[in-house]
Design a protein around this motif. Sequence first.
Motif, PDB file in Angstrom:
ATOM      1  N   ARG A   3       0.648  -1.252  -0.094  1.00 38.92           N
ATOM      2  CA  ARG A   3       0.046   0.029  -0.107  1.00 38.92           C
ATOM      3  C   ARG A   3       1.086   1.128   0.018  1.00 38.92           C
ATOM      4  NH1 ARG A   3      -2.748   2.814   4.362  1.00 38.92           N
ATOM      5  NH2 ARG A   3      -4.742   3.739   3.678  1.00 38.92           N
ATOM      6  N   THR A   5       1.016   5.272   0.366  1.00 37.46           N
ATOM      7  CA  THR A   5       0.158   6.538   0.723  1.00 37.46           C
ATOM      8  C   THR A   5       0.952   7.871   0.216  1.00 37.46           C
ATOM      9  OG1 THR A   5       1.359   6.377   2.759  1.00 37.46           O
ATOM     10  CG2 THR A   5      -0.715   5.268   2.781  1.00 37.46           C
ATOM     11  N   TYR A  13      -3.406   9.602 -10.157  1.00 38.08           N
ATOM     12  CA  TYR A  13      -3.354   8.439  -9.618  1.00 38.08           C
ATOM     13  C   TYR A  13      -3.912   8.733  -7.984  1.00 38.08           C
ATOM     14  CZ  TYR A  13      -1.248   6.949 -13.545  1.00 38.08           C
ATOM     15  OH  TYR A  13      -0.789   6.481 -14.919  1.00 38.08           O
ATOM     16  N   TRP A  14      -3.833   9.694  -7.579  1.00 38.32           N
ATOM     17  CA  TRP A  14      -4.420  10.001  -6.277  1.00 38.32           C
ATOM     18  C   TRP A  14      -5.827   9.303  -5.680  1.00 38.32           C
ATOM     19  CZ3 TRP A  14      -8.082  12.640  -3.397  1.00 38.32           C
ATOM     20  CH2 TRP A  14      -7.820  12.656  -1.873  1.00 38.32           C
ATOM     21  N   SER A  15      -5.905   8.874  -4.405  1.00 35.45           N
ATOM     22  CA  SER A  15      -7.390   8.358  -4.289  1.00 35.45           C
ATOM     23  C   SER A  15      -7.737   8.850  -2.811  1.00 35.45           C
ATOM     24  CB  SER A  15      -7.575   6.975  -4.451  1.00 35.45           C
ATOM     25  OG  SER A  15      -8.920   6.433  -4.113  1.00 35.45           O
ATOM     26  N   VAL A  19      -4.390   7.533  -0.667  1.00 33.73           N
ATOM     27  CA  VAL A  19      -3.823   6.426  -1.223  1.00 33.73           C
ATOM     28  C   VAL A  19      -3.366   6.427  -2.829  1.00 33.73           C
ATOM     29  CG1 VAL A  19      -4.549   3.992  -1.840  1.00 33.73           C
ATOM     30  CG2 VAL A  19      -5.332   4.951   0.486  1.00 33.73           C
ATOM     31  N   CYS A  20      -2.390   5.937  -2.940  1.00 35.45           N
ATOM     32  CA  CYS A  20      -2.101   5.828  -4.614  1.00 35.45           C
ATOM     33  C   CYS A  20      -2.687   4.625  -5.191  1.00 35.45           C
ATOM     34  CB  CYS A  20      -0.597   5.807  -4.447  1.00 35.45           C
ATOM     35  SG  CYS A  20       0.159   5.674  -6.456  1.00 35.45           S
ATOM     36  N   ASP A  21      -3.441   4.984  -6.394  1.00 41.55           N
ATOM     37  CA  ASP A  21      -4.187   3.772  -6.913  1.00 41.55           C
ATOM     38  C   ASP A  21      -3.344   3.313  -8.122  1.00 41.55           C
ATOM     39  OD1 ASP A  21      -6.281   2.876  -5.520  1.00 41.55           O
ATOM     40  OD2 ASP A  21      -7.692   3.986  -6.505  1.00 41.55           O
ATOM     41  N   SER A  23      -0.937   1.311 -10.919  1.00 40.14           N
ATOM     42  CA  SER A  23      -0.590  -0.283 -10.905  1.00 40.14           C
ATOM     43  C   SER A  23       0.785  -0.393 -10.471  1.00 40.14           C
ATOM     44  CB  SER A  23      -0.812  -0.557 -12.121  1.00 40.14           C
ATOM     45  OG  SER A  23      -0.023   0.093 -13.368  1.00 40.14           O
ATOM     46  N   ARG A  79      -4.658   2.834 -13.288  1.00 41.71           N
ATOM     47  CA  ARG A  79      -5.184   2.730 -12.139  1.00 41.71           C
ATOM     48  C   ARG A  79      -5.630   1.357 -11.747  1.00 41.71           C
ATOM     49  NH1 ARG A  79      -7.007   7.900 -10.101  1.00 41.71           N
ATOM     50  NH2 ARG A  79      -8.038   6.694  -8.511  1.00 41.71           N
ATOM     51  N   LYS A  80      -5.581   0.978 -10.391  1.00 48.30           N
ATOM     52  CA  LYS A  80      -5.657  -0.411 -10.116  1.00 48.30           C
ATOM     53  C   LYS A  80      -7.102  -0.789 -10.028  1.00 48.30           C
ATOM     54  CE  LYS A  80      -3.063  -0.092  -6.194  1.00 48.30           C
ATOM     55  NZ  LYS A  80      -2.333  -0.551  -5.041  1.00 48.30           N
TER      56      LYS A  80
END
Length: 80
Positions: A3, A5, A13-15, A19-21, A23, A79-80
């Motif tokens: 994970r 952050t 890609y920020w969520s 959190v970094c989303d 891949s 993005r994941k």
Amino acid sequence: MPRITCSVNNCHYWSSGNVCDASQILITSDAMSHSQPQNVDAPMAGSISATPVKSSAETCCKTFVAKGSAEKNADGITRK
Ligand code: SF4
């Protein structure tokens, strides 16, 4: 991937929850990031030369791309 952050909330890609989303991400030296185009990123990590630094302040996330940027698909990261 562990994970990741991150507080850079204008990144594509920020969520929420910081959190970094992405891949995958590439952390490198500021100098390397400044000298290479957007398409040089984590998928090429195996062929990138080592980039030693003296402190954390000299490192950055090469994967950053601003929200809405036309370059968001330049590096093969999703993005994941
Ligand atoms: S790609 Fe880098 S800058 Fe963007 S959210 Fe992930 S860690 Fe942060």
